[in-house]
Design a protein around this motif. Structure first.
Motif, short mmCIF file in Angstrom:
data_model
loop_
_atom_site.label_atom_id
_atom_site.label_comp_id
_atom_site.label_asym_id
_atom_site.label_seq_id
_atom_site.Cartn_x
_atom_site.Cartn_y
_atom_site.Cartn_z
N VAL A 1 -4.55 -7.40 -6.77
CA VAL A 1 -3.15 -7.75 -6.54
C VAL A 1 -2.29 -6.55 -6.92
O VAL A 1 -2.68 -5.73 -7.74
N SER A 2 -1.10 -6.48 -6.31
CA SER A 2 -0.28 -5.29 -6.51
C SER A 2 0.99 -5.54 -7.34
O SER A 2 1.73 -4.61 -7.62
N ARG A 3 1.24 -6.80 -7.71
CA ARG A 3 2.37 -7.12 -8.58
C ARG A 3 1.89 -8.13 -9.61
O ARG A 3 1.35 -9.18 -9.26
N VAL A 4 2.09 -7.81 -10.88
CA VAL A 4 1.64 -8.68 -11.98
C VAL A 4 2.46 -8.40 -13.22
O VAL A 4 3.12 -7.37 -13.33
N PHE A 5 2.38 -9.33 -14.18
CA PHE A 5 2.83 -9.05 -15.54
C PHE A 5 1.66 -8.37 -16.24
O PHE A 5 0.52 -8.83 -16.13
N GLY A 6 1.92 -7.30 -16.98
CA GLY A 6 0.87 -6.67 -17.76
C GLY A 6 0.08 -5.65 -16.97
O GLY A 6 0.63 -4.91 -16.17
N ASP A 7 -1.25 -5.62 -17.24
CA ASP A 7 -2.16 -4.62 -16.67
C ASP A 7 -1.64 -3.21 -16.93
O ASP A 7 -1.42 -2.40 -16.03
N ARG A 8 -1.48 -2.95 -18.21
CA ARG A 8 -0.89 -1.70 -18.72
C ARG A 8 -1.56 -0.46 -18.10
O ARG A 8 -0.88 0.50 -17.74
N HIS A 9 -2.88 -0.47 -17.95
CA HIS A 9 -3.59 0.71 -17.46
C HIS A 9 -3.28 1.04 -16.00
O HIS A 9 -3.57 2.14 -15.54
N ARG B 1 0.84 -1.20 0.00
CA ARG B 1 0.00 0.00 0.00
C ARG B 1 0.88 1.25 0.00
O ARG B 1 0.62 2.19 -0.76
N ASP B 2 1.93 1.26 0.84
CA ASP B 2 2.84 2.41 0.89
C ASP B 2 3.50 2.63 -0.47
O ASP B 2 3.60 3.77 -0.94
N ARG B 3 3.96 1.55 -1.11
CA ARG B 3 4.61 1.68 -2.42
C ARG B 3 3.65 2.25 -3.45
O ARG B 3 4.00 3.15 -4.21
N ILE B 4 2.41 1.75 -3.46
CA ILE B 4 1.40 2.21 -4.42
C ILE B 4 1.08 3.69 -4.21
O ILE B 4 1.03 4.48 -5.15
N GLU B 5 0.87 4.07 -2.96
CA GLU B 5 0.55 5.47 -2.66
C GLU B 5 1.72 6.39 -2.99
O GLU B 5 1.52 7.50 -3.49
N TRP C 1 -9.45 -5.03 -0.80
CA TRP C 1 -8.75 -3.82 -1.24
C TRP C 1 -8.37 -3.97 -2.71
O TRP C 1 -7.84 -5.00 -3.12
N ARG C 2 -8.68 -2.94 -3.49
CA ARG C 2 -8.39 -2.95 -4.92
C ARG C 2 -7.67 -1.66 -5.31
O ARG C 2 -8.00 -0.59 -4.82
N ILE C 3 -6.71 -1.81 -6.22
CA ILE C 3 -5.97 -0.64 -6.72
C ILE C 3 -6.87 0.10 -7.69
O ILE C 3 -7.35 -0.47 -8.67
N GLN C 4 -7.10 1.37 -7.37
CA GLN C 4 -7.95 2.23 -8.19
C GLN C 4 -9.29 1.58 -8.50
O GLN C 4 -9.81 1.68 -9.61
N GLN D 1 1.50 2.38 -13.63
CA GLN D 1 2.07 3.43 -12.80
C GLN D 1 2.31 2.91 -11.38
O GLN D 1 3.28 3.30 -10.72
N CYS D 2 1.45 2.01 -10.88
CA CYS D 2 1.61 1.56 -9.50
C CYS D 2 1.65 0.04 -9.33
O CYS D 2 1.88 -0.45 -8.23
#
Length: 197
Positions: free
Chosen positions: A102-110, A77-81, A94-97, A113-114
């Motif tokens: 999940v907070s680490r993946v291959f892809g998910d271009r959109h 969460r700290d890294r994303i913020e 909890w979901r990013i935007q 940034q985080c």
């Protein structure tokens, strides 16, 4: 594997990041998680990005070798913020935007940034009490605890022909489906008997 631990971890990281670059070249906005393992000269290298898990059976006791990358983890969460992202809690997840759980993946271009593809890596020596390793996607772990998975697999493979690991994988998939999993369920069981020094 003849290199020092830091070089091995860096090589795995480079492999994950290169895979992410290639994944992003595809015309897709999708993403995927990963768990990988490398066995060499009695050493085990386990890496993950996302919520796929590696679980070791050490004398019948489950030991998680990976930690899920979720926005609910304080460090994630700290890294994303810090990278300008935000999280929403939707139905206790909890979901990013408001999107990705999940907070680490291959892809998910959109969400690049985080959301990163950098793995966390664990190195350990395979010892005689290390029996087998389960690598599986969240479709299994959402419904089956790590100890339950070890308890299901262990009687099927300890002291029997290695071909039984496929049957053990099927048992885990069936159990997860029976418990209501509707997510993808990928499972691999690796026996350590052939890798002991």
């Amino acid at each position: 594997m003849s290199r020092c631990e830091e070089e091995i971890i860096e090589a795995v990281k480079d492999g994950y990041l290169s895979t992410d670059v290639e994944f992003l070249k595809e015309d897709s906005n999708c993403g995927t998680c990963s768990v990988t393992t490398l066995i060499h000269n009695g050493n085990l290298v386990v890496s993950n990005a996302g919520d796929c898990r590696a679980v070791l059976s050490r004398g019948g006791v489950a030991e998680a070798l990976t930690d899920d990358h979720r926005p609910s983890r304080k460090d994630e969460r700290d890294r994303i913020e810090n990278q300008g992202g935000y999280m929403d809690c939707c139905n206790r997840v909890w979901r990013i935007q408001g999107s990705l759980a999940v907070s680490r993946v291959f892809g998910d271009r959109h969400l690049k940034q985080c959301v990163v593809a950098e793995p966390e890596t664990t190195l350990l020596r395979i010892t005689p009490e290390c029996e087998f390793l389960i690598l599986a996607s969240d479709g299994l772990w959402d419904k089956v605890s790590i100890q339950e998975a070890i308890d299901v697999v262990r009687p099927s493979i300890i002291g029997v022909d290695k071909s039984e690991s496929i049957s053990a994988c099927k048992k885990l998939v069936d159990l997860s489906v029976m418990k209501g999993s509707i997510n993808d369920i990928s499972v691999m069981v690796i026996l350590f008997a052939h890798f002991l020094p």
